[in-house]
Design an enzyme around this catalytic site. Structure first.
Site, PDB file in Angstrom:
ATOM      1  N   CYS A   1      53.106  61.180  48.872  1.00 36.25           N
ATOM      2  CA  CYS A   1      54.404  61.432  49.448  1.00 36.25           C
ATOM      3  C   CYS A   1      54.694  60.543  50.424  1.00 36.25           C
ATOM      4  O   CYS A   1      54.906  59.112  49.946  1.00 36.25           O
ATOM      5  CB  CYS A   1      53.911  62.611  50.176  1.00 36.25           C
ATOM      6  SG  CYS A   1      55.616  63.627  50.689  1.00 36.25           S
TER       7      CYS A   1
ATOM      8  N   LYS B   1      45.323  59.884  51.526  1.00 32.82           N
ATOM      9  CA  LYS B   1      46.521  59.353  52.160  1.00 32.82           C
ATOM     10  C   LYS B   1      46.161  58.562  53.500  1.00 32.82           C
ATOM     11  O   LYS B   1      45.850  59.290  54.312  1.00 32.82           O
ATOM     12  CB  LYS B   1      47.255  60.700  52.370  1.00 32.82           C
ATOM     13  CG  LYS B   1      48.742  60.505  52.924  1.00 32.82           C
ATOM     14  CD  LYS B   1      49.329  62.047  52.737  1.00 32.82           C
ATOM     15  CE  LYS B   1      51.176  61.739  53.065  1.00 32.82           C
ATOM     16  NZ  LYS B   1      51.653  62.910  53.140  1.00 32.82           N
TER      17      LYS B   1
ATOM     18  N   GLU C   1      51.193  66.943  45.608  1.00 28.97           N
ATOM     19  CA  GLU C   1      50.353  66.688  46.846  1.00 28.97           C
ATOM     20  C   GLU C   1      49.655  68.334  47.371  1.00 28.97           C
ATOM     21  O   GLU C   1      50.451  69.375  47.333  1.00 28.97           O
ATOM     22  CB  GLU C   1      51.210  66.371  48.244  1.00 28.97           C
ATOM     23  CG  GLU C   1      50.327  66.271  49.248  1.00 28.97           C
ATOM     24  CD  GLU C   1      51.461  65.701  50.435  1.00 28.97           C
ATOM     25  OE1 GLU C   1      52.583  65.535  50.331  1.00 28.97           O
ATOM     26  OE2 GLU C   1      50.953  65.132  51.620  1.00 28.97           O
TER      27      GLU C   1
HETATM   28  C1  ACM Z   1      54.786  64.279  53.043  1.00 26.72           C
HETATM   29  O1  ACM Z   1      54.153  63.165  53.458  1.00 26.72           O
HETATM   30  N1  ACM Z   1      54.319  65.180  52.780  1.00 26.72           N
HETATM   31  C2  ACM Z   1      56.190  64.509  53.648  1.00 26.72           C
END
Ligand code: ACM
Length: 270
Positions: free
Chosen positions: A151, A118, A47
């Protein structure tokens, strides 16, 4: 190659990006990506691989955000993908207009770029990023289908399921994990949805956050195929048969997707 099918070689590159410093972030994985030459069909970075994670606030992140088409980082990876005939997935700090997204970019071996943004933002991310606005797409990667989550998205089973229903064979999961929950949840999602999952995590510390490393690969039965160390820069390579994800019979009588009863699940939409 027991069943005579082509195998896909997946290289997960675990390293520490540097906050707000794309040059150093790239230097920190250059040797690792170099070591994958000629032997990776799919490379997966963590990420926010170009930018680091722990931005002070939205304007700090905005200073370092780029569009996908105006990023030297993405251009460099695209040239790498073309030169070495490989597919690449990378976390990316993305700007579009006055929005900033925590994105994952898929660059295929012909240089075509696709983006997932995301959706489920973790803690301070809610103050920094805009919520992803592209749903949960699945992209063609040669003869296979590739999905992406980032993530914290992993805690939301609906996202995994949507990608299964769209035919994902492989899910790339660039991460900056700070707890160990994903090590329990992700293998379960591989079983529930019957596909491969690659969680590429970062290492290192930014302020009060220490990232947990241990990037891992899971097969459609939930078995762990590989795991990196907790704190070293590393490439983890796994060979898989993505077509194994098309076998959704989990007993002679039970199909993972066809045995669902969507009529019974309406409450989930409330
Ligand atoms: C995350 O979503 N980077 C913990």
């Amino acid at each position: 190659m027991r069943n005579g099918r082509k195998k896909l070689s997946v290289a997960q590159i675990q390293f520490a990006p540097e906050l707000g410093n794309e040059e150093t972030s790239m230097d920190n994985f250059r040797e690792l990506i170099f070591s994958t030459r000629h032997r990776a069909d799919l490379i997966i970075l963590p990420e926010l691989a170009n930018a680091g994670y722990n931005f002070r606030n939205r304007s700090h992140a905005l200073e370092h955000a780029k569009t996908v088409d105006d990023s030297e980082f993405i251009d460099w990876l695209r040239r790498w993908a073309l030169m070495h005939e490989t597919n690449i997935v990378t976390g990316f700090l993305e700007k579009e207009g006055d929005k900033i997204f925590n994105s994952s970019v898929f660059i295929n071996k012909r240089g075509k770029k696709e983006v997932y943004r995301k959706v489920h933002l973790f803690m301070n991310e809610k103050k920094i990023f805009d919520k992803g606005d592209k749903g949960f797409p699945v992209f063609q990667m040669e003869e296979y289908k590739l999905g992406m989550l980032i993530c914290f998205d992993y805690l939301f089973p609906e996202a995994w399921r949507i990608m299964a229903l769209k035919g994902a064979d492989v899910v790339a999961h660039p991460s900056n994990l700070v707890t160990d929950n994903a090590f329990k949840v992700v293998p379960a999602q591989a079983i529930i949805n019957g596909y491969y999952i690659f969680t590429t995590n970062r290492i290192g510390t930014e302020g009060e956050l220490t990232f947990t490393g241990k990037s891992f690969a899971i097969d459609p039965q939930g078995n762990q195929l590989a795991m990196a160390s907790a704190s070293l820069p590393e490439v983890v390579t796994t060979k898989i048969d993505p077509l194994a994800s098309r076998v959704k019979m989990i007993t002679p009588e039970n199909h993972l997707l066809r045995d669902r009863f969507p009529d019974e699940y309406g409450e989930i939409l409330l």
